[in-house]
Structure formats: structure tokens, C-alpha cells
Design a protein around this motif. Structure first.
Motif, PDB file in Angstrom:
ATOM      1  N   ARG A 153       0.830  -1.210   0.000  1.00 37.41           N
ATOM      2  CA  ARG A 153       0.000   0.000   0.000  1.00 37.41           C
ATOM      3  C   ARG A 153       0.864   1.260   0.000  1.00 37.41           C
ATOM      4  O   ARG A 153       0.536   2.244  -0.674  1.00 37.41           O
ATOM      5  N   LYS A 160      -6.854  -3.033  -2.281  1.00 40.50           N
ATOM      6  CA  LYS A 160      -5.850  -3.145  -1.231  1.00 40.50           C
ATOM      7  C   LYS A 160      -6.268  -2.422   0.045  1.00 40.50           C
ATOM      8  O   LYS A 160      -5.661  -2.612   1.101  1.00 40.50           O
ATOM      9  N   PHE A 161      -7.311  -1.613  -0.022  1.00 41.22           N
ATOM     10  CA  PHE A 161      -7.752  -0.849   1.139  1.00 41.22           C
ATOM     11  C   PHE A 161      -9.129  -1.273   1.633  1.00 41.22           C
ATOM     12  O   PHE A 161      -9.513  -0.913   2.740  1.00 41.22           O
TER      13      PHE A 161
END
Length: 645
Positions: A485, A515-516
Motif C-alpha cells: 500500500r 488493497k484498502f
């Protein structure tokens, strides 16, 4: 009542295989039961204490590997369209809840960590509810072929079932059990050695166990035995406790095994999936967490009890005294306020016998070393704490230690994923087998926008090749995700300048935001499908039928080409349609280049003109205030570019 008869061939073979497997695993099972008693932590004297090391570290590893969310996604393979993959993924999410996979995964992971292997059976399929019914097998009542380490290479395996008299009668009535007409034809009760597994565990929890046979004699022990028949086909049998009756028999015909020859014949895999945590290649039996921690747990319990005894002795010591000087020894047996013991010589009359400290520094360090020895092999090391008077960078040491722990847990998670991938492969082949009968099924997905219902056509499971299975885990090494990230955040400004709007949108939707966000449906809320994506998907339905569709100049050709490329198999109409988009996209880019060249030429003409920028080099910018000052140019007559120069 039950009477013995001559034993047929399949019963004799089952009995021989059963004894072979039992002899191989019996000692191991007895040890596992002792470790379960140790884990329960209750079978100890009332005046003793026990360590919780085994339970604490076991739960820590279990919490790091268990996940209550679906961890699988199907990938394209030869001959599978994107629409089919969407059906697989949607139905898998729906079945995950319907099968109760959350509880199954917990029990499966628990067995895997403690018993070295966890077994999940995929035999049953409920055609009425259109769902596979997996179940977790108790390793203590399970046996397998000791000569082969791979499950699908086993010659046989078995497990014991316990059923009530009411259930046996129901199965006889509905025709499932056809080997007997009445329950009295078979023996009731449970074998003592099997019942002892349960008795020892329950006694450790201070429970009083009944006998191996119920008061009414209505408990029956049935052996579910998997083996090959005389024709080489895989079969499953139900046998009574004494191996004298075949209660039920069925040939396995799942068509999920490709023999790899030129024929189209398909066989069946054994309907069982194995998970391992500490995988040891080429081994028929592995080790688990209890095997690694048992000796440390016992040693710590002994040391804690010794320290406990020392603490009690220090608080209530044993005294030595001189009987010639102590007048009343009964006063040493009780404690009272203002108690006085008359003696002639205070110095030598009475003295405590035990003077050792309960927890010496050496004992404390040894217990800490045991803890570290237990933490290291299972990846539960404690993050290093900053120490006083230490010049090294303790924060870096702590980060490195945490990374090593995460890597160990990540490795365990990857090994567990082998079994998870195999499970969903079985799930796919069950629908492929029973799809023609089921026709269709409604899948319900719970997301941020509520419940989304979708009809899945079972024809989508009719493929020549199974799809790929991607297993991912939310419990992967967290520091890797943090680093990724961080790197994406650093690259984002450069990507904004290099990617076109469509490329940046796809990057955000498929790479950056996942990814979040844990819930993938949130991405669809933020970045729903564009009009061109929806239109291209609608066109794919016509193109799949080899119907020619005209491409329009107003289409987003890049989006259309990407969406049409996912269509499998591609018809001639698909290739012609993609070619039209590519030609229009090339023309569009050529026009954009011409427009840019025209703008550059116009800009250069402006620069080269007498009144252009080239003729105004060094000229002060005019402003309303400057225009209102007529004397300004006269006071500076020699400035280059001025009106008077």
C-alpha cells in the motif's frame, strides 16, 4: 437378536483393512487424547496449578489462520466464458453462507492445527435444496491407508458413525438401509476403545460418563468404509459393528477425475479433502501444535507448581525446634494475635526450615526460555519490548521480529490453502455432476446495497475443463500489505500522469482500492460499470450467437475492446466487431494527432508574427494603470521594445 453368519469377501476385506489401519494409528490416537486432556487443563489436583501455554499459543495460531469470510475466486481456463466465471463466483458466495462454511472452517482449522491433519467430507449433496453438505470428520474415529501419503492414492479409508435406533429405523423404512429388516439384526453399543477416547476427554472436564451402551440399547455403531470393488470402481459401504452385515452400498460416480488417456471416460475422486498446517512431504502422518508444545507445557506446569509450593512454604514454613527449650509446641500449629511461645533461648530454640525464594531469577529466566522455545516454531513470538540502557535500535528489532512471525503465519496460511482450493474444486464438480437435474438455482448475495438475488443457470457448469481456483487469505503477512500500500501511494502521482482516464479508472477499481477495502461490493458502489461497459456486455450476448453488431464512432473503443476480448469462445462476429473498434480507435487517434499538430502550427505562427510573442520579448506587460500613465514611456526612452525605441 443378532446372530453371526459367514463373512462375505467384501466384509473380510473391510475387516482386514480396518485392523491394518487401526494398528497404524492406535498409539498416535492415544497420545492425541492425552494431549486433549492437557489442553482442557482441568485434570489436576485441587492443590495444584497448571500452565495455560498450550491453550494460549494454540488459540493465538488459530486466530491468526481462521477467517470467517470467503477466500476463493474462480479464474478463467480453456473454454470458459467470463459470464460463467461470474456465475461461479456469485454462487460460491451464496453457498458459503448456505453451507455454514464459517463453522466448518473453524472446526476444520482446529483439527488441522491439533491433529496435524483436518478432514472434510464432500460426499453428500442435497438435490432438493441444491447444495453440497460437507462435514468435518473426527480424526479419532477415522482411519486410512498407511502405505500412501496422498489422499487420492489411498486404497481405502473409513470412519465410525454413531446412530440412534430411531434413525436406523427411519433409514430402513425409506430404503436407504437395505441389508437388514430390523434393528435387532445388528449389535448395539460402542466399542470400548472408541468410547474411551470420549470418556477421557469428558473426565478431564469433571463430567461423569455413562457406559459404552445406553440403558435402552438404542445406540448403534456403523462403519462407513470406502474402497475399490472387484471392477476397480470406488465404492462406499455401511457395515455393522461386527463386520457381518452390509447395511448400505453405493458406487461413487462424481466424474471429477480425468484419467488423462484418449477416452472421455471420467472417474471419481475420494470425496474427502485434507488440510495440513505443518506439511511434511512424503509422510503419511504429520506433526501438529500439540506435538511441538506438549513437553514445554508439562515442564512449565511442573516449574509453576514447584514455585507455588515454595510460596506456600515461605508463607507457612516448617519449623525446626529444640524440644528441651520449647515448652508448648501446640502454639506452633496455629496463628493468633499476640501469640507468645515461651522458650529459654530465643536464638537456637525455633528456626524456619524453608528459606528459599519461590521464584528465583534463575527459575524466572528458565520459564522465559521455555516460552521462547514454544513461540519460535509456531510463529507466535512476542514483539520485542524496548529495554533500558540499551543502545541498539529496539524499534527495528521489534519490527524484524514481527515480520518473522508474520512470515511464519503466512507460510502456514499458504499450506492451509492447498486444502481450501481442493474443497472448492469438489464443490464445482458436484454442480457439474448434478447440474442437468437442478437446471437453475437462485444465489443471494448480501452486500452494502442489500441482498442481491441472481438466477444461476446450471448449464454454466457444463465445461470441458474446470476453472482455476485462486485462494487468498486476509491473514496473510500484514507487513507485506502495508509495504505494498505504501508503494502504491508513492507511485500514484506518476501513474496519474502516465495513464489515460480509462487506465487510471481500471487501476483504481482493480488494483488500488481492493488493497484498502475488505468488502469488494464497496468498489462497485464507488466505481459502477460505465455505460460503455454495460453496452459492451449486452453486445457480447449477440456476438456469442455469431450475430454481427455494428460499432459506433461514439463508443469508448478501448473499453469495448477490453470487454469483447473476455468473451470465450470467440465467434467470427466477435473478431469482426473488435476489428471495427480497432479501426475506429486508430482513426480517432490519428485525428487527435492531426488536431495537436494543427494547434502546434497555429501556436508557432502566433509566435512568428510581428505582433506575436517574439516581437514582445522584454516588453513590460500592459495594465490599466500603465495605460493611464502617458509619461511612462517618455521617462524611459531607451528601453528595448519600448514604443520610442
Amino acid at each position: 437378536m443378532y446372530q453371526e453368519t459367514s463373512i462375505p469377501r467384501e466384509l473380510k476385506y473391510a475387516q482386514d483393512c480396518y485392523e491394518e489401519s487401526r494398528n497404524f494409528l492406535e498409539t498416535w490416537k492415544q497420545r492425541k487424547v492425552k494431549q486433549l486432556v492437557l489442553l482442557n487443563n482441568l485434570q489436576r489436583g485441587d492443590q495444584n496449578i497448571a500452565s495455560t501455554l498450550l491453550l494460549t499459543l494454540f488459540n493465538r495460531v488459530l486466530s491468526s489462520l481462521y477467517d470467517d469470510k470467503i477466500q476463493v475466486k474462480f479464474l478463467p481456463s480453456q473454454g470458459i466464458r467470463q459470464e460463467q466465471l461470474n456465475s461461479y463466483n456469485v454462487l460460491a458466495q451464496s453457498d458459503y453462507l448456505e453451507m455454514g462454511k464459517t463453522k466448518i472452517d473453524y472446526d476444520w482449522c482446529w483439527d488441522t492445527l491439533f491433529f496435524n491433519r483436518g478432514y472434510c467430507e464432500t460426499l453428500k449433496f442435497n438435490k432438493r435444496q441444491k447444495i453440497m453438505e460437507p462435514c468435518i470428520i473426527n480424526p479419532l474415529v477415522f482411519g486410512y491407508d498407511p502405505y500412501f501419503e496422498d489422499v487420492q492414492d489411498w486404497r481405502y479409508y473409513w470412519k465410525w458413525l454413531t446412530k440412534s435406533k430411531v434413525e436406523i429405523k427411519r433409514l430402513i423404512k425409506n430404503g436407504t438401509i437395505d441389508g437388514i429388516k430390523d434393528c435387532d439384526e445388528i449389535m448395539s453399543g460402542v466399542d470400548e476403545y472408541l468410547w474411551n477416547y470420549k470418556t477421557l476427554r469428558d473426565q478431564a472436564k469433571k463430567a461423569v460418563e455413562p457406559s459404552a451402551d445406553s440403558m435402552g440399547g438404542d445406540i448403534y455403531q456403523i462403519l462407513e468404509f470406502y474402497c475399490y470393488d472387484e471392477d476397480g470402481d470406488k465404492c462406499v459401504y455401511w457395515l455393522d459393528r461386527s463386520f457381518s452385515k452390509v447395511l448400505w452400498h453405493e458406487k461413487l460416480d462424481f466424474e471429477d477425475l480425468d484419467y488423462g488417456d484418449d477416452s472421455n471416460e471420467r472417474g471419481s475422486k475420494w470425496p474427502i479433502v485434507v488440510k495440513e498446517c505443518f506439511r511434511e512431504p512424503h509422510s503419511s502422518i504429520n506433526f501438529g501444535i500439540a506435538d511441538l508444545l506438549e513437553d514445554k507445557h508439562r515442564a512449565k506446569s511442573v516449574l509453576l507448581n514447584l514455585a507455588f509450593i515454595a510460596a506456600k512454604d515461605k508463607a507457612n514454613p516448617i519449623y525446626m525446634y529444640n524440644p528441651d527449650k520449647v515448652k508448648d509446641i501446640t502454639q506452633l500449629f496455629s496463628r493468633q494475635i499476640n501469640q507468645h511461645i515461651p522458650v529459654e533461648d530465643i536464638t537456637a530454640a525455633v528456626a524456619p526450615l524453608n528459606t528459599q525464594e519461590p521464584l528465583t531469577p534463575e527459575l524466572t529466566n528458565f520459564i522465559s526460555m521455555l516460552q521462547q522455545e514454544a513461540n519460535a516454531p509456531i510463529g507466535t513470538g512476542v514483539v520485542l519490548q524496548p529495554q533500558k540502557n540499551k543502545t541498539s535500535n529496539t524499534a527495528t528489532e521489534a519490527a524484524i521480529d514481527q515480520q518473522l512471525n508474520d512470515m511464519a503465519q503466512s507460510l502456514q496460511s499458504k499450506i492451509l490453502q492447498f486444502g481450501e482450493s481442493e474443497f472448492w474444486s469438489h464443490w464445482f464438480h458436484r454442480y457439474a455432476k448434478y447440474g442437468p437435474e437442478l437446471k437453475e438455482k437462485m444465489a443471494n448475495i448480501v452486500g452494502v446495497k442489500g441482498i442481491n438475488s441472481q438466477i444461476v443457470d446450471m448449464k454454466d457448469f457444463n465445461t470441458d475443463y474446470p476453472p482455476g481456483v485462486l485462494v487468498f487469505s486476509a491473514k496473510e503477512a500484514e507487513y507485506k500489505e502495508l509495504v505494498l500500500r505504501r508503494d502504491l501511494m508513492q507511485l500514484y502521482p506518476a501513474l496519474m500522469q502516465s495513464l489515460d482516464p480509462d487506465g487510471l479508472r481500471n487501476f483504481n477499481k482493480h488494483v488500488f482500492f481492493p488493497k484498502f477495502l475488505q468488502d469488494p461490493s464497496l468498489i462497485d458502489v464507488m466505481l459502477p460499470k460505465t455505460i460503455d461497459e454495460l453496452k459492451a456486455e449486452t453486445e457480447n450476448e449477440q456476438l456469442a450467437k455469431n450475430e454481427l453488431v455494428e460499432a459506433l464512432p461514439t463508443d469508448n473503443h478501448t473499453t469495448h475492446i477490453y470487454t469483447h476480448q473476455m468473451l470465450q469462445p470467440k465467434t467470427w462476429a466477435v473478431w469482426f466487431h473488435i476489428e471495427m473498434h480497432q479501426r475506429m480507435l486508430a482513426e480517432q487517434k490519428a485525428q487527435e494527432m492531426q488536431a495537436q499538430q494543427m494547434q502546434m502550427m497555429e501556436g508557432s505562427q502566433v509566435l512568428d508574427s510581428p505582433g506575436g510573442m517574439s516581437g514582445k520579448m522584454g516588453v513590460e506587460k500592459k495594465s490599466p494603470m500603465a495605460a493611464a500613465s502617458p509619461l511612462k514611456t517618455e521617462t524611459k526612452p531607451n528601453l528595448p521594445g519600448s514604443l520610442n525605441s
